[in-house]
Enzyme design. Structure first.
Site, PDB file in Angstrom:
ATOM      1  N   THR A  12       0.861  -1.177   0.000  1.00  0.00           N
ATOM      2  CA  THR A  12       0.000   0.000   0.000  1.00  0.00           C
ATOM      3  C   THR A  12       0.898   1.227   0.000  1.00  0.00           C
ATOM      4  O   THR A  12       1.367   1.672   1.044  1.00  0.00           O
ATOM      5  CB  THR A  12      -0.911  -0.012   1.237  1.00  0.00           C
ATOM      6  OG1 THR A  12      -1.723  -1.182   1.191  1.00  0.00           O
ATOM      7  CG2 THR A  12      -1.819   1.209   1.234  1.00  0.00           C
ATOM      8  N   LYS A  33      -6.920   0.980  -3.831  1.00  0.00           N
ATOM      9  CA  LYS A  33      -6.590   0.468  -2.504  1.00  0.00           C
ATOM     10  C   LYS A  33      -6.729   1.572  -1.450  1.00  0.00           C
ATOM     11  O   LYS A  33      -7.315   1.370  -0.384  1.00  0.00           O
ATOM     12  CB  LYS A  33      -5.160  -0.087  -2.508  1.00  0.00           C
ATOM     13  CG  LYS A  33      -4.554  -0.366  -1.147  1.00  0.00           C
ATOM     14  CD  LYS A  33      -5.224  -1.500  -0.380  1.00  0.00           C
ATOM     15  CE  LYS A  33      -4.560  -1.691   0.975  1.00  0.00           C
ATOM     16  NZ  LYS A  33      -5.256  -2.623   1.849  1.00  0.00           N
ATOM     17  N   LYS A  89      -1.025   7.012   8.094  1.00  0.00           N
ATOM     18  CA  LYS A  89      -0.214   7.117   6.871  1.00  0.00           C
ATOM     19  C   LYS A  89      -1.112   6.985   5.634  1.00  0.00           C
ATOM     20  O   LYS A  89      -1.056   7.796   4.704  1.00  0.00           O
ATOM     21  CB  LYS A  89       0.847   6.004   6.861  1.00  0.00           C
ATOM     22  CG  LYS A  89       1.743   5.985   5.643  1.00  0.00           C
ATOM     23  CD  LYS A  89       2.304   4.573   5.389  1.00  0.00           C
ATOM     24  CE  LYS A  89       1.210   3.638   4.864  1.00  0.00           C
ATOM     25  NZ  LYS A  89       1.650   2.330   4.391  1.00  0.00           N
TER      26      LYS A  89
END
Lengths: 291, 291, 291, 291
Positions: free
Chosen positions: B95, B171, B239
């Site tokens: 990711t 994603k 994040k």
């Protein structure tokens, strides 16, 4: 049981029919009498007023559009407050404000009448198919006594508390969960489209993840932009978004995402979407992205 | 196929094992060599560097924690950029930011190497059980050729576009959908608790509505406040919340709910929750309500 | 002119005194009679009820805490609605909802009475010093006729429309502007403090920029955290934040910053700050930053 | 003093001229040489590169558009990093990221050069009229030594800290205060307009309240919708809105209003307003209200 049922809209008709099919003796009332008579073949008896429905009934269920409609049924001429028998119970299934729910508990109490709140989750097809999720709150004894009625209209009943308004708080927060999901879809789809990605492909991945019929269904409607005819009109979703914030204020629990939903629904109202499906809230994010 | 696999954390180990079980010839690399050797009994060969993993491989999959870790693996000494064969393909499952994904496509392209992006949805148990949802983007030919690898690690593969970064956008937006659900749970539960309603009862009703394992699972963790140990640490969720906003900026698609998620995750960071599960984002709403 | 004045709180006392000093004949009423008698030395005559104040008066000004207090004065026993002479005018200076203002215009109209709305900007010291900013709306003739009264209490009078509620909308939006400034100060100071920068130095620079006494004054209070005693209590600011959103809803004009202000004021309420100055809203940002 | 000045845009030209008028010996550099030569009549000497400007100078001031432009001047061929004398000081006046400011302090330090940050508040007319507000941060000795330079360009100098980036944080938070004011104006005006109230009348009342030239000026521009030509382009305001959020992230201080400003500026970008004045941010609220 011998019960009354008031409010034969798209939801109420299915619910009343399932009560009849479960063997209950149901007297019905609707503002436009045709809808009441349409249930005669299912065994319903039509009455001329809320008060008349209540005569001899152990409980009267109400399923109306909003606070104003329910107030009219309860407090209007030949209204439910006047007609309900002593010790009989008003079971309110409408999505109303927690404030009105509290008031009804108090007003019925003054008259020696009972009050339960039992709002439902589900669209008209779920009401017809006896697949509603029923949320109940009110005095424990009454909640237990009338449990068969909830079993007759839904696939699941959850008793959440002993004060009626608590069920309304749960219902409003449930609608808030759905509105938040729609907002999230709207923002994600807008980003997808600006990135040249087909929202249907995003939905395929997301549906794999959430594995929820609600995500699959709303996700498809929004990707297809099938907002007309409305399953649930945006102006009603906007009403509920305001009601959940009123509840949040009563409870002193800030709900910033609920505020955002309300603001974006208001934007959709201001831009003419009141009669589209409330999932057209997603258009706001698209428009804000210049799409 | 003869492939390489870099990054044997809790996710990567399960993925590599499933590739081996599917009959592929897999050379693995991990910063701490023990994890690589642990896969020897499943048939893996351990290599000493990313470059060594790439030798003779048709494709090398990477599954790392963040942009910095992947950059190090690709551009560091004995890195993947140097070692990958001409016409071999780097398949990035991490990711990461859409910006890095675009950069990798360009950099590998300059070297005559291919690049696919294939981030996955699912927690470590899903990785072990071959139940990941795989999102793929990149040149159509490569996406088709390596489809068997995706089949080997997941239960569903969706190809969303021909540019690798598009899979990363999907994603990140998927994680945004989950974060939004957590935020909604947090606000609703705070209201419930201030209203004397057990969140577990709210969850029961909501689970009846959404019928999603993701709602049931997160809803339970949040109601139980089981945030430690973390399934996915809040600092990583933070994040990702930053990354999705960077993508939104690149695409000029405002995502105000993503901004709210980021701000509330930052608040959770500032209040010491970085190592708890990211669903502890819900604590922010509780604290803001004075709970 | 022969006028009445109802509501001798910290604001009203200064306003009534300035009306007396300007040579008007003023009869006053206050719930606690002491405050009315305290103005006797300035030439005021004390009356026993709102209705008694209105006897023979061309206009009656009201300056009360909120909608409920004004409703009581107007509709209660011996209230203003009953006592006001035909063709005399109710001049409402309170910060009330636009909904109540519309209602009062209609109710007075039914009785052949006039209605002007003239809320004011300024704290008690400005009221005493005749330095209020007066915002007036209502029928043009009445607004012109009673202009001398506004001149007597303020340094500036702006007529904003011919419907009373419009002045209330301006007042509520003005308070929204101040609340937004406080929110901005709160967030900026929190960042400054986490960056090791003295907020007073930030304020010095910002004051150089805005050159506004309002910025200088609030900026100093917030930097010093002098929230007690309250110049304007947070619970009143919260009330106004709710009222401006009600107005926004009536007008179908989304005000997301007003929503944020309301949510943060609610957070401050939930965390026990209701009796502090409303500028303590800034503490919310500090707390959210872990300070 | 013998100094250099790099960047003769609309701001820099006024600043350089005031330095010359104060008696300093100024060598200037601009990418397009004409602007440098235009200052010859004021006594400036034009140089061919940043490095040439720095030769023999005690300090070199830079006033550039953004991080990229400043990076180019410092690190590019014949750049400032290479040309600045040992113990001479780079005084950066540009509105740049706190991250770059920190980096410059470190990089100059490695070369035995000093670094001060001194961003300014004010538009080009204020720069010309020596009316800027100067914010300074960096080593105390250097800040004191070069104070005469700040006196030469502004009407007020505030030293906010000993680390250069702190001045940039103050500048970015100051622009955040202005952006927040614009957002508040936008929402209030939209409500006014939907309520049939002339925004100019609202502004008159508000100006009476705030008594700030900044409110008066922006309030008028927005009421008149005079967004073209831009005093400060929206795309630059958007850049600063992103930078303040980066600083907020570095400091772990959530700034939800800054997030809202950024999102609404992004919406304005997506809807084509990048070259209008940044006060056209107010159009977003109008459009969201269906105006």
């Amino acid at each position: 049981m011998k019960i009354g049922f008031i409010g034969l809209g798209r939801m109420g008709t299915g619910m009343a029919r399932n009560l009849l099919h479960a063997g209950h003796e149901v007297t019905v009332y609707n503002r436009t009498r045709e809808k009441a008579e349409a249930l005669a073949s299912d065994g319903a008896r039509a009455a001329d007023s809320p008060a008349a429905v209540a005569r001899g009934a152990e409980a009267v269920m109400t399923m109306l559009a909003d606070d104003a409609a329910l107030r009219h049924v309860v407090y209007g001429e030949h209204g439910l407050a006047a007609g309900l028998e002593r010790d009989a119970v008003h079971i309110s299934c409408s999505t109303i404000s927690t404030a009105l729910s509290r008031e009804l508990a108090a007003e019925h109490g003054k008259r020696g009448q009972g009050y339960l709140s039992s709002p439902v989750f589900g669209r008209p097809d779920a009401a017809a198919a006896k697949k509603l999720v029923v949320v109940v709150a009110g005095p424990a004894e009454a909640a237990a006594k009338f449990h068969p009625l909830f079993d007759a209209i839904g696939r699941q009943t959850t008793v959440v508390g002993t004060e009626g308004w608590q069920a309304n708080a749960v219902k409003l927060c449930g609608n808030f969960m759905i509105a938040s999901m729609i907002e999230a879809f709207g923002e994600a789809y807008a980003a997808m489209r600006k990135g040249g990605i087909d929202p249907h492909l995003f939905l395929e991945a997301i549906s794999g993840l959430f594995a929820s019929p609600v995500y699959a269904n709303y996700g498809r409607i929004i990707a297809d932009e099938q907002f007309d005819p409305a399953g649930f009109a945006l102006k009603l979703g906007y009403k509920d978004a305001r009601l959940v914030l009123e509840t949040a204020q009563e409870l002193a629990a800030p709900m910033p995402l609920a505020s955002m939903n309300r603001d974006h629904l208001m934007q959709a109202m201001a831009q003419g979407q009141q009669d589209l499906d409330w999932s057209s809230l997603a258009r706001v994010a698209a428009r804000n992205a210049g799409i």
